[in-house]
Motif scaffolding. Structure first.
Motif, PDB file in Angstrom:
ATOM      1  N   LYS A 128      -5.829   2.328   2.999  1.00 19.56           N
ATOM      2  CA  LYS A 128      -6.604   1.184   3.476  1.00 19.56           C
ATOM      3  C   LYS A 128      -5.710   0.181   4.183  1.00 19.56           C
ATOM      4  CE  LYS A 128      -9.059  -1.462   0.805  1.00 19.56           C
ATOM      5  NZ  LYS A 128      -9.735  -1.840  -0.441  1.00 19.56           N
ATOM      6  N   GLU A 129      -6.233  -0.390   5.233  1.00 22.01           N
ATOM      7  CA  GLU A 129      -5.512  -1.429   5.975  1.00 22.01           C
ATOM      8  C   GLU A 129      -5.643  -2.736   5.202  1.00 22.01           C
ATOM      9  OE1 GLU A 129      -3.361  -1.777   9.430  1.00 22.01           O
ATOM     10  OE2 GLU A 129      -5.049  -0.434   9.737  1.00 22.01           O
ATOM     11  N   CYS A 130      -4.536  -3.431   4.970  1.00 23.37           N
ATOM     12  CA  CYS A 130      -4.618  -4.703   4.236  1.00 23.37           C
ATOM     13  C   CYS A 130      -4.001  -5.821   5.042  1.00 23.37           C
ATOM     14  CB  CYS A 130      -3.876  -4.613   2.919  1.00 23.37           C
ATOM     15  SG  CYS A 130      -4.788  -3.715   1.719  1.00 23.37           S
ATOM     16  N   LYS A 131      -4.713  -6.908   5.122  1.00 23.26           N
ATOM     17  CA  LYS A 131      -4.198  -8.045   5.884  1.00 23.26           C
ATOM     18  C   LYS A 131      -3.967  -9.213   4.922  1.00 23.26           C
ATOM     19  CE  LYS A 131      -5.145  -6.578  10.304  1.00 23.26           C
ATOM     20  NZ  LYS A 131      -6.315  -5.671  10.260  1.00 23.26           N
ATOM     21  N   GLY A 132      -3.350 -10.272   5.448  1.00 21.68           N
ATOM     22  CA  GLY A 132      -3.228 -11.511   4.717  1.00 21.68           C
ATOM     23  C   GLY A 132      -2.286 -11.419   3.539  1.00 21.68           C
ATOM     24  N   ALA A 134       0.692  -8.683   2.565  1.00 24.39           N
ATOM     25  CA  ALA A 134       2.087  -9.116   2.491  1.00 24.39           C
ATOM     26  C   ALA A 134       2.674  -8.751   1.130  1.00 24.39           C
ATOM     27  CB  ALA A 134       2.182 -10.619   2.724  1.00 24.39           C
ATOM     28  N   ALA A 135       1.874  -8.938   0.074  1.00 29.58           N
ATOM     29  CA  ALA A 135       2.356  -8.634  -1.277  1.00 29.58           C
ATOM     30  C   ALA A 135       2.668  -7.149  -1.419  1.00 29.58           C
ATOM     31  CB  ALA A 135       1.313  -9.051  -2.312  1.00 29.58           C
ATOM     32  N   ILE A 136       1.791  -6.307  -0.866  1.00 29.08           N
ATOM     33  CA  ILE A 136       2.007  -4.858  -0.924  1.00 29.08           C
ATOM     34  C   ILE A 136       3.336  -4.498  -0.245  1.00 29.08           C
ATOM     35  CG2 ILE A 136       1.162  -2.655   0.005  1.00 29.08           C
ATOM     36  CD1 ILE A 136      -0.659  -3.480  -2.092  1.00 29.08           C
ATOM     37  N   HIS A 137       3.551  -5.072   0.939  1.00 36.64           N
ATOM     38  CA  HIS A 137       4.791  -4.777   1.656  1.00 36.64           C
ATOM     39  C   HIS A 137       6.008  -5.298   0.910  1.00 36.64           C
ATOM     40  CE1 HIS A 137       2.117  -3.808   5.007  1.00 36.64           C
ATOM     41  NE2 HIS A 137       3.150  -3.184   5.549  1.00 36.64           N
ATOM     42  N   LEU A 138       5.877  -6.515   0.386  1.00 41.29           N
ATOM     43  CA  LEU A 138       7.000  -7.124  -0.321  1.00 41.29           C
ATOM     44  C   LEU A 138       7.390  -6.252  -1.509  1.00 41.29           C
ATOM     45  CD1 LEU A 138       8.706  -9.707  -0.178  1.00 41.29           C
ATOM     46  CD2 LEU A 138       7.231 -10.649  -1.969  1.00 41.29           C
ATOM     47  N   LEU A 139       6.403  -5.863  -2.310  1.00 47.91           N
ATOM     48  CA  LEU A 139       6.662  -5.045  -3.492  1.00 47.91           C
ATOM     49  C   LEU A 139       7.353  -3.743  -3.097  1.00 47.91           C
ATOM     50  CD1 LEU A 139       6.134  -4.500  -6.567  1.00 47.91           C
ATOM     51  CD2 LEU A 139       4.106  -3.258  -5.834  1.00 47.91           C
ATOM     52  N   SER A 140       6.786  -3.073  -2.084  1.00 47.56           N
ATOM     53  CA  SER A 140       7.323  -1.764  -1.692  1.00 47.56           C
ATOM     54  C   SER A 140       8.774  -1.887  -1.244  1.00 47.56           C
ATOM     55  CB  SER A 140       6.494  -1.180  -0.548  1.00 47.56           C
ATOM     56  OG  SER A 140       5.135  -1.144  -0.911  1.00 47.56           O
TER      57      SER A 140
END
Ligand SMILES: Nc1ncnc2c1ncn2[C@@H]1O[C@H](COP(=O)(O)OP(=O)(O)OP(=O)(O)O)[C@@H](O)[C@H]1O
Ligand SMILES: [Mg+2]
Lengths: 561, 358
Positions: free
Chosen positions: A298-302, A306-312
């Motif tokens: 799923k595409e996630c914005k906002g 950002a949290a998903i990217h930061l965690l990864s």
């Protein structure tokens, strides 16, 4: 090579089948018997012998199971094993969920970094964390300047931290591919029956990937309890079974290593119990994935995106920190063991002047072992996959053994076996090559057999029906089709061979020392410059192999687990 | 047990328009089937109703309630999946109980309801089994029971039988119809098997290219297809060009005939007749036309005889007749007569979805 049996009438062949593959089978069983079963049997038996009277006794094992010194180490091993396993799951599962279910930019970069963390030398994690957060570590100094005292990195939590960051890629890679393979309908059905997203995660998604998570977790457990370098570098007074087995062995030098082997058996028992427990828990739970009906990420914005990217990225950044530290350190200017500030190449100059033989040794031993593993692995996987006889079943099962035998234990077995008469290989390069071979053979077999299972037997039968002998059909038709798996398997064998420490540390002599052995002693002597330069050479070599695998293997990162 | 209304649903994937404004009114308690070729948007529509994806425009009503904006877990519509989607880590009983547990139904009632529904789908013997111990047909019965036990207002089924073998498909389709009638539940069923659609449904919607082409009873769909696509997709049909260039009268198969008023001013149109209406070597019993042709192929299938007759210059017509010895004796290459009754012929405007002219 083509077997005499093939020319006989088929009725005879059923009676005496001495063809190419029977010979391969016999040779494989003999080699595995001599190099795997016999050494481990020696270890087991020696534990039952009283070193003074040479008579049968249970005292050694009883002592290991009751004496506080051993019990303490046993408890510690259990703690770091479980700690490493839980830590790896806590990092690996959420990361897998993020990259499998959400569009994460640079997903393949994340996977590649995870693989790099996995294939880096086993102890650079411990050593790098000391450089960063040890007594004189960079972070410790910075914090001190701010008036903050850092908790010490040495001891149990340091070990667990290093293990978690080192082994989580197993959990991550296995879970990720399982998550991607789940049939979309399961999750939709759950939603249709009233589950919210969170409920669905715990009731459907995680149970369905449990087999993958638990296989990864058990691997982390087994590797954590077997690891020698990390606890001995960062553990200080915190002793695990593998460090005391090593110490016992070196202090029992001269006499029979009775206590070392008793400890060894305890380690094997722990690993085996863990593997059996996982199998039992899994039971019949093997869910086939879906090739077509998959959930699209799923595409996630906002903020959430950002949290998903930061965690990864935070997880893989932490995991690859040791690599960065090692490479950085290797380019620092030194004078003897002391860093003098600024950059320079003299760590490399020292490596080339002082320890170039170690580099040559490492590559020579590893290359020979890799070739042997590749050839033997290809042949054995063929027997296991295509010739389903009781003997090939035995071969398959016996090849599980190296997975649960820690390197230190295997080395002790070798020392007991290859020490006299025509089998005397003490201090030779051969014994190092042999232990690399036998310890990594199962991984080679697994890499090729998984490819082989996807090649239809009818292809080869067609070649035979056109007049090729079985051996020729195998070489001309099957081997080319297996090539991607063979290449991936060979690269993996090479990576693990050049990084091997726990078994070679007991077997090396001045003439046969390898890079990991030399790095280990350099770290203990505080020669961080040499350690970093050698580690960097190992890292670059491993990185090149990883590149080859990612380039040529269809399963990409999957080839590493 | 609720009426379902679908208002102007639109859905695109990127620049591919999958649904081009679908309007449907489905009666309470009806068995409603979406029938159409692969890729026409059936699944897309069903998944929009289930809430698995959001439509771009349009509304969905169940009874008086608009559900188009609810998330999938709040819609209370049951769904049966093509690939069963029986949770592999739960027993048959737990699979069926899953939705009831979600609704926090008391344990005793769950036990009762699950037991009852398993008896209905003839799985009461297998309650404790794991899914991998069941055949495909049994797994789909679990899927059906699991969807029904929560007493949904609407039951959605996406090709639930397409993974099963032919015999089982017919058995299970009878069971599905029976259970649906017993429960009086409104069912929306997707299939691309026309025989299945005609035999099981109260109403059939033929879809093509993201558009509902015709919504009608199975009888009307078969006997009065409203456009050329429906006429060719549902059942077999012979299409013949109608020549209206002659000023005095139209020609069909090279014969003058009495064209109906509706096609007299039509520049281009085609005539259609079902193979079973084509009369081979039989006298016309009413108004129509007759022409000679050559028998090209004769295939005896047991129940019927399929003939291909070449009418020189006008193509090959397919005919289906009841087999008899006289017809069987006719040889390939023999001349036969072909008769069409005017009442059996339908006319369509040109084009893939040309309208019925009458
Ligand atoms: N996720 C998607 N992304 C892009 N296009 C899609 C997607 N899902 C479906 N489509 C396209 O939308 C159209 C309708 O698809 P849909 O699955 O609704 O067809 P269908 O009628 O159910 O066909 P079938 O009988 O094969 O199941 C097809 O052309 C398909 O290619
Ligand atoms: Mg579909």
């Amino acid at each position: 090579m083509s077997a005499p049996g093939t020319k006989r009438p088929s009725a005879m062949r059923g009676f005496v089948r001495i063809d190419f593959w029977s010979i391969i089978m016999a040779v494989s069983l003999a080699v595995i018997g001599l190099m795997l079963i016999w050494p481990i049997a020696q270890v087991l038996i020696l534990g039952f012998i009283n070193p003074e009277t040479q008579s049968f006794t249970l005292d050694n094992y009883l002592k290991v199971l009751t004496h506080p010194y051993y019990l303490g180490a046993f408890k510690n091993t259990l703690i770091v094993g479980v700690g490493g396993m839980v830590g790896a799951c806590l990092l690996g599962v959420p990361l897998a969920y993020c990259t499998a279910r959400y569009v994460v930019k640079g997903r393949s970069l994340i996977a590649t970094l995870a693989v790099m963390a996995l294939v880096s030398p086993p102890f650079i994690g411990a050593y790098s964390w000391i450089v960063v957060a040890g007594n004189n570590g960079w972070l410790t100094q910075q914090m001190k300047a701010l008036g903050i005292t850092m908790p010490t990195i040495y001891g149990i939590h340091g070990i667990i931290l290093v293990f978690s960051l080192k082994f989580f890629p197993f959990v991550y890679l296995m879970t990720e591919s399982a998550l991607r393979n789940i049939n979309r309908s399961f999750e939709e059905a759950a939603e249709n029956l009233g589950c919210s997203r969170l409920e669905r995660l715990f009731k459907i998604t995680l149970p369905l990937v449990f087999p993958a998570i638990s296989s990864g977790a058990i691997l982390c457990f087994v590797l954590s309890i077997a690891d020698f370098g990390t606890p001995s570098i960062i553990g200080r007074d915190f002793r695990t079974l593998s460090t005391i087995a090593y110490n016992q062995y070196t202090s029992e030098m001269g006499g029979p290593p009775t206590m070392a082997v008793s400890i060894s058996m305890l380690m094997i028992a722990m690993s085996m119990l863990a593997v059996l427990l996982q199998r039992h828990l899994m039971g019949k739970r093997r869910y086939t994935g879906s090739m077509t009906n998959r959930t699209a990420p799923k595409e996630c914005k906002g903020v959430f995106g950002a949290a998903i990217h930061l965690l990864s990225y935070a997880v893989v950044a932490l995991a690859t920190l040791p690599i960065v530290v090692v490479i950085y350190t290797s380019f620092l200017q030194t004078s003897g063991p002391v860093f003098t500030g600024g950059f320079g190449l003299n760590s490399y100059a020292r490596v080339i002047n002082e320890v170039s033989d170690v580099i040559v040794n490492t590559f020579r031993f590893s290359l020979i072992a890799t070739i042997a593993i590749t050839v033997a692995g290809g042949l054995i996987s063929y027997i296991i996959v295509r010739r389903e006889t009781p003997l090939s079943g035995i071969l398959d099962t016996v090849l599980m053994v190296p997975y649960v035998v820690p390197g230190v234990v295997m080395a002790i077995g070798f020392l007991l076996t290859f020490n006299e008469g025509s089998l005397d290989l003490m201090g030779t390069g051969t014994i190092i090559v042999l232990i690399l071979f036998i310890r990594r053979l199962p991984y080679g077999v697994r890499a090729t057999s998984s490819v082989l299972r996807q090649i239809k037997p009818s292809i080869e039968e067609a070649a035979i029906s056109l007049g090729a002998s079985p051996a020729k059909a195998f070489l001309r038709v099957t081997v080319p089709l297996m090539m991607p798996g063979i290449v991936a398997g060979a690269m993996m064998s090479f990576i693990t061979a050049i990084n091997e420490l726990s078994s070679t540390l007991l077997l090396y002599t001045a003439r046969t020392a390898t890079m990991p052995v030399r790095i280990y002693s350099a770290v203990l002597d505080g020669e961080f410059g040499i350690a970093a330069a050698l580690s960097t050479i190992l890292l670059v070599s491993s990185g090149l192999c990883v590149f080859v695998v990612l380039r040529f293997s269809q399963s990409k990162e999957g080839a590493f687990v | 047990m609720a009426q379902v209304r679908i208002k102007n649903i639109k859905k695109s994937y990127g620049n591919h328009v999958a649904l081009k404004g679908i309007n449907l009114d489905i009666d309470s308690g009806a068995f409603f089937t979406l029938l159409g070729p692969s890729g026409c948007g059936k699944t897309t529509l069903l998944r929009a109703i289930a809430g698995f994806h959001q439509q771009d425009a349009g509304e969905i009503f169940v009874g008086e309630e608009s559900i188009g904006h609810l998330s999938a877990n709040k819609r209370n519509v049951g769904m049966v999946f093509q690939d069963y989607a029986v949770f592999p880590h739960l027993s048959v009983f737990d699979n069926v109980a899953f939705g009831l547990v979600q609704q926090k139904v008391p344990a005793a009632e769950i036990r009762q309801r699950v037991t009852d529904i398993l008896a209905t789908v003839q799985l009461d013997q297998h309650a404790e089994r794991m899914p991998h111990q069941l055949s495909g047909g049994q797994q789909q019965r679990v899927g059906l029971a699991r969807a029904l036990v929560i007493r949904p207002k609407v039951l959605l089924m996406d090709e639930p039988l397409s993974n099963l073998d032919a015999k089982l498909r017919i058995d299970l389709r009878r069971d599905i119809r029976q259970v649906q009638q017993e429960f009086g539940i409104t069912a929306i069923y997707v299939t691309h098997d026309q025989e299945e659609a005609l035999s099981i449904s109260d109403q059939v919607c033929v879809m093509f290219d993201g558009v509902a082409q015709q919504v009608d009873t199975p009888w009307a769909i078969y006997n009065r297809p409203e456009n050329r696509f429906v006429a060719s997709f549902v059942g077999a049909n012979n299409f013949m060009a109608v020549d209206t260039t002659h000023t005095d009268s139209a020609q069909l198969l090279g014969q003058k005939f009495d064209a109906p008023a509706a096609i007299r001013n039509q520049a281009n149109c085609v005539a259609a007749i079902r193979p079973e209406k084509v009369l081979v070597n039989r006298a016309l019993t009413g108004n129509g036309l007759q022409v000679d042709g050559t028998l090209r192929q004769s295939m005896f299938t047991g129940r019927e005889l399929q003939l291909l007759v070449d009418v020189a210059g006008h193509g090959v017509l397919e005919a289906l007749t009841a087999p008899n010895e006289t017809m069987m004796a006719v040889k390939i290459g023999d001349t036969v007569s072909v008769g069409l009754l005017a009442a059996d012929i339908l006319y369509y405007a040109e084009g893939e979805t040309g309208k019925l002219l009458s």
